[in-house]
Enzyme design. Structure first.
Site, PDB file in Angstrom:
ATOM      1  N   HIS A 121      -1.832  -5.312   1.574  1.00  0.00           N
ATOM      2  CA  HIS A 121      -3.056  -6.102   1.444  1.00  0.00           C
ATOM      3  C   HIS A 121      -2.649  -7.501   1.007  1.00  0.00           C
ATOM      4  CE1 HIS A 121      -6.943  -7.643   0.258  1.00  0.00           C
ATOM      5  NE2 HIS A 121      -6.321  -8.132  -0.805  1.00  0.00           N
ATOM      6  N   LYS A 158       0.835  -1.202   0.000  1.00  0.00           N
ATOM      7  CA  LYS A 158       0.000   0.000   0.000  1.00  0.00           C
ATOM      8  C   LYS A 158       0.878   1.263   0.000  1.00  0.00           C
ATOM      9  CE  LYS A 158      -3.843  -2.337   2.354  1.00  0.00           C
ATOM     10  NZ  LYS A 158      -4.694  -2.405   3.584  1.00  0.00           N
TER      11      LYS A 158
END
Ligand code: GDP
Ligand code: MG
Length: 203
Positions: free
Chosen positions: A161, A16
């Site tokens: 993620h 991210k």
């Protein structure tokens, strides 16, 4: 993917924007490499808000589950949730996620190897960094909490993620990559990790 050998399992991972800004690209990739996983696709991009929303809502149940989880996290810490409607909660979570995920480049990757979905989740640590074990990527490199994120009206910064199940992985890989971007190749180390016979080592 079903009925194939466990070593062929694939998962989707994204570093991210905070992971990129913290200069953790190499660290994160090396943790997956050193355990024996194979990188089969990667690219850097700045996703759009629509793309991020589509990613999180690939599972039609995600809105309800996330809303209920969020409400429970308020109750667990002795606070009154601002609403009891899980869908309303999720709208706010999703807005924060879109702001977070579109704030800068992310690195999308597909990793392959035995039990990779479970293994990557174990290496990454639990979603809320406050709860992540020491030794996991989140436990070692980040200190955020739902309480702090909710107080400041932003998504928790948890660096990565990773798909939560093989089914989710299949959907997410299709969402982020075309078939052509997934490279089928052999890593030399797979002979030691997976081959039934270790013939040919001794000269
Ligand atoms: P993952 O599968 O571990 O990535 O987690 P989820 O799919 O459950 O949630 C995705 C994202 O939604 C997380 O990274 C958080 O940013 C957000 N989220 C999920 N649950 C909660 C919660 O209880 N509170 C808050 N504030 N955010 C949450
Ligand atoms: Mg999830």
């Amino acid at each position: 993917m079903k009925n194939s050998h466990p070593k062929k399992e694939r998962t989707f991972v994204a570093i991210k924007p905070d992971g990129i800004q913290r200069s953790l690209i190499g660290e994160i990739i090396s943790r997956f490499e050193r355990v024996g996983l194979k990188l089969v696709a990667t690219k850097m991009l700045v996703p759009t808000a629509e793309f991020v929303e589509a990613h999180y809502t690939l599972d039609p149940e995600w809105r309800r589950i996330t809303g209920e989880k969020n409400i429970k996290s308020y109750v667990d810490r002795g606070e009154k949730p601002w609403t009891t409607d899980p869908y309303e909660v999720t709208e706010r979570v999703l807005k924060n996620l879109k702001d977070y995920m579109t704030s800068g480049p992310v690195i999308a990757m597909v990793w392959e190897g035995a039990h990779v979905v479970e293994l990557v989740r174990k290496l990454v640590g639990s979603t809320e960094p406050r709860k992540s074990d020491v030794g996991t990527i989140r436990g070692d490199f980040v200190l955020d909490s739902y309480m702090m994120g909710d107080t400041d009206g932003r998504a928790i910064r948890n660096l990565i993620h990773a798909s939560g199940s093989p089914d989710e992985a299949e959907k997410e890989i299709k969402h982020w990559f075309t078939e052509k971007e997934l490279i089928n190749y052999r890593l030399v180390q797979e002979e030691i990790l997976y081959d039934v016979n270790l013939d040919g080592i001794l000269e």
